[in-house]
Design a protein around this motif. Structure first.
Motif, PDB file in Angstrom:
ATOM      1  N   ASP A  33       0.836  -1.195   0.000  1.00 49.89           N
ATOM      2  CA  ASP A  33       0.000   0.000   0.000  1.00 49.89           C
ATOM      3  C   ASP A  33       0.877   1.253   0.000  1.00 49.89           C
ATOM      4  O   ASP A  33       2.080   1.194   0.296  1.00 49.89           O
ATOM      5  CB  ASP A  33      -1.029  -0.004   1.116  1.00 49.89           C
ATOM      6  CG  ASP A  33      -2.168  -0.988   0.839  1.00 49.89           C
ATOM      7  OD1 ASP A  33      -2.482  -1.209  -0.338  1.00 49.89           O
ATOM      8  OD2 ASP A  33      -2.734  -1.545   1.801  1.00 49.89           O
ATOM      9  N   LEU A  62      -0.547  -3.143  -4.020  1.00 46.83           N
ATOM     10  CA  LEU A  62      -1.741  -2.478  -3.496  1.00 46.83           C
ATOM     11  C   LEU A  62      -2.771  -3.522  -3.106  1.00 46.83           C
ATOM     12  O   LEU A  62      -3.122  -4.386  -3.912  1.00 46.83           O
ATOM     13  CB  LEU A  62      -2.314  -1.536  -4.552  1.00 46.83           C
ATOM     14  CG  LEU A  62      -1.365  -0.429  -5.022  1.00 46.83           C
ATOM     15  CD1 LEU A  62      -2.018   0.387  -6.131  1.00 46.83           C
ATOM     16  CD2 LEU A  62      -0.944   0.471  -3.871  1.00 46.83           C
ATOM     17  N   PHE A  65      -8.024  -0.609  -4.443  1.00 44.53           N
ATOM     18  CA  PHE A  65      -7.902   0.640  -5.195  1.00 44.53           C
ATOM     19  C   PHE A  65      -8.242   1.894  -4.399  1.00 44.53           C
ATOM     20  O   PHE A  65      -8.009   3.012  -4.890  1.00 44.53           O
ATOM     21  CB  PHE A  65      -8.777   0.595  -6.457  1.00 44.53           C
ATOM     22  CG  PHE A  65     -10.260   0.746  -6.199  1.00 44.53           C
ATOM     23  CD1 PHE A  65     -10.847   2.003  -6.079  1.00 44.53           C
ATOM     24  CD2 PHE A  65     -11.081  -0.370  -6.089  1.00 44.53           C
ATOM     25  CE1 PHE A  65     -12.209   2.143  -5.843  1.00 44.53           C
ATOM     26  CE2 PHE A  65     -12.442  -0.242  -5.860  1.00 44.53           C
ATOM     27  CZ  PHE A  65     -13.014   1.015  -5.731  1.00 44.53           C
ATOM     28  N   GLU A  67      -8.403   5.267  -2.317  1.00 40.69           N
ATOM     29  CA  GLU A  67      -7.347   6.270  -2.404  1.00 40.69           C
ATOM     30  C   GLU A  67      -6.515   6.426  -1.144  1.00 40.69           C
ATOM     31  O   GLU A  67      -5.404   6.960  -1.204  1.00 40.69           O
ATOM     32  CB  GLU A  67      -7.937   7.618  -2.839  1.00 40.69           C
ATOM     33  CG  GLU A  67      -8.356   7.596  -4.308  1.00 40.69           C
ATOM     34  CD  GLU A  67      -8.864   8.935  -4.811  1.00 40.69           C
ATOM     35  OE1 GLU A  67      -8.758   9.931  -4.078  1.00 40.69           O
ATOM     36  OE2 GLU A  67      -9.371   8.965  -5.945  1.00 40.69           O
ATOM     37  N   ALA A  70      -4.032   3.616  -2.313  1.00 38.02           N
ATOM     38  CA  ALA A  70      -3.414   3.683  -3.636  1.00 38.02           C
ATOM     39  C   ALA A  70      -3.098   5.093  -4.094  1.00 38.02           C
ATOM     40  O   ALA A  70      -2.437   5.271  -5.121  1.00 38.02           O
ATOM     41  CB  ALA A  70      -4.336   3.020  -4.665  1.00 38.02           C
ATOM     42  N   ALA A  86      -1.451  -4.811  -8.553  1.00 31.98           N
ATOM     43  CA  ALA A  86      -2.784  -4.851  -7.946  1.00 31.98           C
ATOM     44  C   ALA A  86      -3.549  -6.008  -8.572  1.00 31.98           C
ATOM     45  O   ALA A  86      -3.217  -6.468  -9.675  1.00 31.98           O
ATOM     46  CB  ALA A  86      -3.535  -3.539  -8.172  1.00 31.98           C
ATOM     47  N   ASP A  90      -9.153  -4.862  -9.683  1.00 34.32           N
ATOM     48  CA  ASP A  90      -9.014  -3.482  -9.197  1.00 34.32           C
ATOM     49  C   ASP A  90      -8.056  -2.650 -10.046  1.00 34.32           C
ATOM     50  O   ASP A  90      -8.059  -1.416  -9.960  1.00 34.32           O
ATOM     51  CB  ASP A  90      -8.527  -3.474  -7.737  1.00 34.32           C
ATOM     52  CG  ASP A  90      -9.674  -3.523  -6.739  1.00 34.32           C
ATOM     53  OD1 ASP A  90     -10.784  -3.921  -7.132  1.00 34.32           O
ATOM     54  OD2 ASP A  90      -9.461  -3.175  -5.559  1.00 34.32           O
ATOM     55  N   VAL A  94      -7.211   1.561 -10.340  1.00 39.86           N
ATOM     56  CA  VAL A  94      -5.918   2.130  -9.953  1.00 39.86           C
ATOM     57  C   VAL A  94      -5.352   2.958 -11.099  1.00 39.86           C
ATOM     58  O   VAL A  94      -4.823   4.056 -10.898  1.00 39.86           O
ATOM     59  CB  VAL A  94      -4.927   1.016  -9.545  1.00 39.86           C
ATOM     60  CG1 VAL A  94      -3.549   1.608  -9.268  1.00 39.86           C
ATOM     61  CG2 VAL A  94      -5.437   0.258  -8.318  1.00 39.86           C
ATOM     62  N   ARG A  95      -5.495   2.439 -12.325  1.00 37.26           N
ATOM     63  CA  ARG A  95      -4.990   3.166 -13.497  1.00 37.26           C
ATOM     64  C   ARG A  95      -5.866   4.362 -13.863  1.00 37.26           C
ATOM     65  O   ARG A  95      -5.465   5.187 -14.692  1.00 37.26           O
ATOM     66  CB  ARG A  95      -4.904   2.218 -14.695  1.00 37.26           C
ATOM     67  CG  ARG A  95      -3.817   1.160 -14.590  1.00 37.26           C
ATOM     68  CD  ARG A  95      -3.607   0.448 -15.925  1.00 37.26           C
ATOM     69  NE  ARG A  95      -4.786  -0.304 -16.320  1.00 37.26           N
ATOM     70  CZ  ARG A  95      -4.943  -1.619 -16.144  1.00 37.26           C
ATOM     71  NH1 ARG A  95      -3.973  -2.319 -15.569  1.00 37.26           N
ATOM     72  NH2 ARG A  95      -6.039  -2.225 -16.538  1.00 37.26           N
ATOM     73  N   ARG A 127      -1.983   8.977 -11.655  1.00 37.32           N
ATOM     74  CA  ARG A 127      -2.227   7.566 -11.927  1.00 37.32           C
ATOM     75  C   ARG A 127      -0.946   6.872 -12.381  1.00 37.32           C
ATOM     76  O   ARG A 127      -0.143   7.467 -13.116  1.00 37.32           O
ATOM     77  CB  ARG A 127      -3.299   7.411 -13.003  1.00 37.32           C
ATOM     78  CG  ARG A 127      -4.640   8.025 -12.625  1.00 37.32           C
ATOM     79  CD  ARG A 127      -5.264   7.321 -11.441  1.00 37.32           C
ATOM     80  NE  ARG A 127      -6.586   7.868 -11.111  1.00 37.32           N
ATOM     81  CZ  ARG A 127      -7.391   7.363 -10.193  1.00 37.32           C
ATOM     82  NH1 ARG A 127      -7.009   6.312  -9.488  1.00 37.32           N
ATOM     83  NH2 ARG A 127      -8.566   7.922  -9.944  1.00 37.32           N
ATOM     84  N   VAL A 131       0.142  -0.865 -14.358  1.00 35.32           N
ATOM     85  CA  VAL A 131      -0.149  -1.661 -13.168  1.00 35.32           C
ATOM     86  C   VAL A 131      -0.065  -3.132 -13.567  1.00 35.32           C
ATOM     87  O   VAL A 131      -0.765  -3.571 -14.489  1.00 35.32           O
ATOM     88  CB  VAL A 131      -1.551  -1.345 -12.596  1.00 35.32           C
ATOM     89  CG1 VAL A 131      -1.851  -2.244 -11.398  1.00 35.32           C
ATOM     90  CG2 VAL A 131      -1.655   0.128 -12.208  1.00 35.32           C
TER      91      VAL A 131
END
Length: 238
Positions: A33, A62, A65, A67, A70, A86, A90, A94-95, A127, A131
């Motif tokens: 994380d 992570l 997702f 915030e 992430a 990740a 998810d 994240v992206r 971002r 990922v």
């Protein structure tokens, strides 16, 4: 941010909301994380204070997702060159390719969530450029082999990480410790609470001596017994 040594190879990074963990294998480190928006520089400074360069972190894993977990990932990845990983469910959130689904709040959770939100940095996070997706059962190259455990319920792509050789479990937000008395409890602000309880029971079945929660004080020593007792008080359904 507070930096707390839990074990010689494990540090807790505590933010005003939420926390992250650093695991060290020799000269290499892994970040589990990455804190909220703006945390990247703070994490880099913490590593420097520990006598490690940010570039020592090879990967950022992570647990989900949201915030507070992430938000700092892309910033720290840019500073360190670390790979971001990740769960594949998810990863699109994240992206930033899709908006993540909001939790289905219990009525009693609403004022707690409002208070927590007051302490989170505002704005749109940077971002990650990429990922790397992971799946249940994958083994990552740290801690003697870190097993990815898919624990849906908090989010569809929530994961835990279990280091069998070390007896260390990173639960993400599937499990938490009460801010009042430190008691082990199921996570809050979930997408599917019945599913989360099933995931809680899956984690409680693991042989963990140390449990690192997404929120609340980690448990160092006899963690699995505490998780099983707590899981027994939250019967899984379905």
């Amino acid at each position: 941010m507070d930096v707390i040594e839990l074990l010689p190879r494990l540090h807790l990074l505590r933010f005003p909301v939420g926390q992250a963990y650093l695991w060290h294998d020799g000269t290499e480190s892994t970040l589990i994380d990455a804190g909220p928006i703006g945390a990247g520089r703070t994490i880099a400074d913490a590593l420097t204070a520990l006598g490690r360069a940010p570039s020592a972190v090879r990967r950022i894993v992570l647990t989900h997702f949201h915030e507070d977990h992430a938000g700092g990932a892309a910033e720290f990845a840019t500073l360190s060159g670390a790979e971001v990983l990740a769960h594949y469910l998810d990863a699109p959130f994240v992206r930033g390719e899709l908006p993540g689904p909001p939790p289905r709040f219990e009525d009693w959770e609403l004022p707690i969530h409002a208070e927590v939100s007051r302490h989170l940095p505002q704005g749109e996070p940077i971002r990650p450029r990429s990922v790397t997706p992971v799946s249940d059962g994958d083994v990552l190259d740290f801690g003697g082999g870190a097993r990815v455990v898919h624990v849906p319920g908090h989010t569809d792509g929530s994961i835990a990480l279990f280091l069998p050789d070390e007896g260390v479990l990173f639960t993400g937000d599937t499990v938490a410790a009460s801010p009042v008395d430190g008691a082990v409890m199921s996570g809050v602000f979930n997408l599917d609470r019945p599913q989360l309880l099933g995931s809680f029971h899956r984690l409680a079945a693991l042989d963990a001596d140390v449990a690192c929660f997404g929120h609340g004080d980690p448990m160092v020593g006899r963690a699995s017994a505490a998780l099983r007792k707590a899981a027994d008080s939250h019967p899984a359904t379905g």
